[in-house]
Structures are given as C-alpha cells and as structure tokens.
Write a protein that holds these residues in place. Sequence first.
Motif, PDB file in Angstrom:
ATOM      1  N   LEU A  87       0.792  -1.292  -0.112  1.00  0.00           N
ATOM      2  CA  LEU A  87      -0.003   0.066  -0.028  1.00  0.00           C
ATOM      3  C   LEU A  87       0.889   1.207   0.226  1.00  0.00           C
ATOM      4  CD1 LEU A  87      -2.859   1.047   0.187  1.00  0.00           C
ATOM      5  CD2 LEU A  87      -2.514   0.910   2.579  1.00  0.00           C
ATOM      6  N   LYS A  88       1.940   1.162   0.734  1.00  0.00           N
ATOM      7  CA  LYS A  88       2.876   2.361   0.589  1.00  0.00           C
ATOM      8  C   LYS A  88       3.613   2.623  -0.468  1.00  0.00           C
ATOM      9  CE  LYS A  88       4.191   2.247   5.696  1.00  0.00           C
ATOM     10  NZ  LYS A  88       5.324   2.218   6.523  1.00  0.00           N
ATOM     11  N   LYS A  89       3.586   1.673  -1.512  1.00  0.00           N
ATOM     12  CA  LYS A  89       4.120   1.798  -2.842  1.00  0.00           C
ATOM     13  C   LYS A  89       3.271   2.139  -3.851  1.00  0.00           C
ATOM     14  CE  LYS A  89       7.315  -1.849  -1.753  1.00  0.00           C
ATOM     15  NZ  LYS A  89       7.578  -3.266  -2.272  1.00  0.00           N
ATOM     16  N   ALA A  90       1.802   2.070  -3.629  1.00  0.00           N
ATOM     17  CA  ALA A  90       0.775   1.941  -4.577  1.00  0.00           C
ATOM     18  C   ALA A  90       0.447   3.528  -4.889  1.00  0.00           C
ATOM     19  CB  ALA A  90      -0.486   1.442  -4.068  1.00  0.00           C
ATOM     20  N   PRO A  91      -0.133   3.866  -6.021  1.00  0.00           N
ATOM     21  CA  PRO A  91      -0.431   5.156  -6.122  1.00  0.00           C
ATOM     22  C   PRO A  91      -1.564   5.704  -5.350  1.00  0.00           C
ATOM     23  CG  PRO A  91      -0.508   3.749  -8.303  1.00  0.00           C
ATOM     24  CD  PRO A  91      -0.159   2.970  -7.026  1.00  0.00           C
ATOM     25  N   ARG A  92      -1.626   6.679  -5.131  1.00  0.00           N
ATOM     26  CA  ARG A  92      -2.974   7.523  -4.331  1.00  0.00           C
ATOM     27  C   ARG A  92      -4.108   7.016  -4.863  1.00  0.00           C
ATOM     28  NH1 ARG A  92      -5.718  11.987  -2.841  1.00  0.00           N
ATOM     29  NH2 ARG A  92      -5.411  12.712  -0.710  1.00  0.00           N
ATOM     30  N   LEU A  93      -4.711   6.296  -3.588  1.00  0.00           N
ATOM     31  CA  LEU A  93      -6.137   5.604  -4.126  1.00  0.00           C
ATOM     32  C   LEU A  93      -7.355   6.731  -4.636  1.00  0.00           C
ATOM     33  CD1 LEU A  93      -6.312   2.906  -1.520  1.00  0.00           C
ATOM     34  CD2 LEU A  93      -5.519   2.606  -3.782  1.00  0.00           C
ATOM     35  N   ALA A  94      -7.055   7.818  -3.933  1.00  0.00           N
ATOM     36  CA  ALA A  94      -8.328   8.750  -4.042  1.00  0.00           C
ATOM     37  C   ALA A  94      -8.258   9.432  -5.717  1.00  0.00           C
ATOM     38  CB  ALA A  94      -8.143   9.973  -3.280  1.00  0.00           C
ATOM     39  N   ASP A  95      -6.836   9.338  -5.946  1.00  0.00           N
ATOM     40  CA  ASP A  95      -6.775   9.891  -7.703  1.00  0.00           C
ATOM     41  C   ASP A  95      -7.557   9.154  -8.571  1.00  0.00           C
ATOM     42  OD1 ASP A  95      -5.084  11.857  -6.461  1.00  0.00           O
ATOM     43  OD2 ASP A  95      -3.336  10.856  -6.838  1.00  0.00           O
ATOM     44  N   SER A  96      -7.839   7.887  -8.270  1.00  0.00           N
ATOM     45  CA  SER A  96      -8.740   7.034  -9.048  1.00  0.00           C
ATOM     46  C   SER A  96      -9.943   6.817  -8.826  1.00  0.00           C
ATOM     47  CB  SER A  96      -7.951   5.715  -9.349  1.00  0.00           C
ATOM     48  OG  SER A  96      -7.552   5.083  -8.143  1.00  0.00           O
ATOM     49  N   GLY A  97     -10.643   7.499  -8.138  1.00  0.00           N
ATOM     50  CA  GLY A  97     -11.993   7.748  -7.774  1.00  0.00           C
ATOM     51  C   GLY A  97     -12.028   7.724  -6.464  1.00  0.00           C
ATOM     52  N   ALA A  98     -13.490   8.267  -5.787  1.00  0.00           N
ATOM     53  CA  ALA A  98     -13.592   8.470  -4.476  1.00  0.00           C
ATOM     54  C   ALA A  98     -13.579   7.183  -3.855  1.00  0.00           C
ATOM     55  CB  ALA A  98     -15.036   9.200  -4.257  1.00  0.00           C
ATOM     56  N   THR A  99     -12.529   7.090  -2.889  1.00  0.00           N
ATOM     57  CA  THR A  99     -12.659   5.583  -2.310  1.00  0.00           C
ATOM     58  C   THR A  99     -13.093   5.878  -0.596  1.00  0.00           C
ATOM     59  OG1 THR A  99     -10.826   5.055  -3.808  1.00  0.00           O
ATOM     60  CG2 THR A  99     -10.791   3.882  -1.903  1.00  0.00           C
TER      61      THR A  99
END
Length: 181
Positions: free
Chosen positions: A75-87
């Motif tokens: 998760l620390k390496k993953a792209p920011r989740l909110a950038d791909s939709g409301a999460t």
Amino acid sequence: MPGALFHLAEPSTVEITDLVGQQLGPLFSRAGDQWAGAAAQLEAAAGEVQTRVLVIECEPDGELCPAARKFQRELKKAPRLADSGATQVACLALARSACSNSAAMLGADKWNGAMRLQRLMVEQHGCSLLVPMGQAEIEIEGVEENVLPWARQLAAALEAQGGAAGGAAGGAAGGAVASAA
C-alpha cells in the motif's frame, strides 16, 4: 458502488472475514491476492465510489500480523487511491489475547497496527472513513459481541449511501474474500 473485502489476518480467522462478507452481500467481491491487483481494479473503476473493507489482525503486542504487514508495504508503494476515484475504507481490527487479563494489560495499544494501517488509507491515500474502526478480541469473545454488530453497522451505512449492501444486512451470503497472505 462496488467494494472489496481484504482478509489481512492469519488463515485461522478467515471465518470472521467470511461473516463480514455475508453481511455485506454480493457486491463485495474478491479483489485479488495482492494489493497491486486491487489498485488496478480501482483505476478501472475511476469515478465510482469504491469501498475497501479491511479485516486486520494484530499480534499480541499490537503490531500487524505478517499478512497485514505485507499489505501495508504494498500500500505504501501504490499510487494514491483517491486519484482514481472516490474511495472509502472500513477497518475491523482483530486482536489475540490469551485471556481477559492480558487483553486489559495491553489496553488500546493492542490495536496500534490496525490504527496505523487505517491512518495510511485515510491520510496518504485520501480515503474517507465509512464507519469507526471495529475491534474484536478473537480469543476471548464471540463474533456476536463485536464482529457482527460492526458488520451490520457497515452494511447499514452502505445501504444509506445507495444500496451497496443490497439488503444483505439480514445475512445473505455472497461476499468473497481477498487474502493478502
């Protein structure tokens, strides 16, 4: 409003995650065995509200179990989740204490690992917290004490947002489980 349920715990507690999945219903599906698969799923569903439910086991000292630590690293390496939709995120923390005395001795510190993982989802990834973190002592209390009430509260919150739980709060089966182990 699709969602995914992650089992970030030891294999012996998969039944607890299954119970949560039953409360949430068939719109909560298997996200894949690794966070990268879930991140790709999030990007494919950009613009939709995505809900991630994490069942997180903590060790007796309050640290994350190995499966949850692996998930946290990814998760620390993953792209920011909110950038791909409301999460949105909802977390259920499981603690293992040998007895009520040892559970009381550690106090709120037994949830530290799960709290850090939830904070990572909210602060770094921009997720909104759907319901307060659920907490269950899996060695000294039954699932009806804390797990099922929390899962029902989550299902009700999802229903209030547009029916993601689809009336599953009554216990309909169908939620599949993703495992990070």
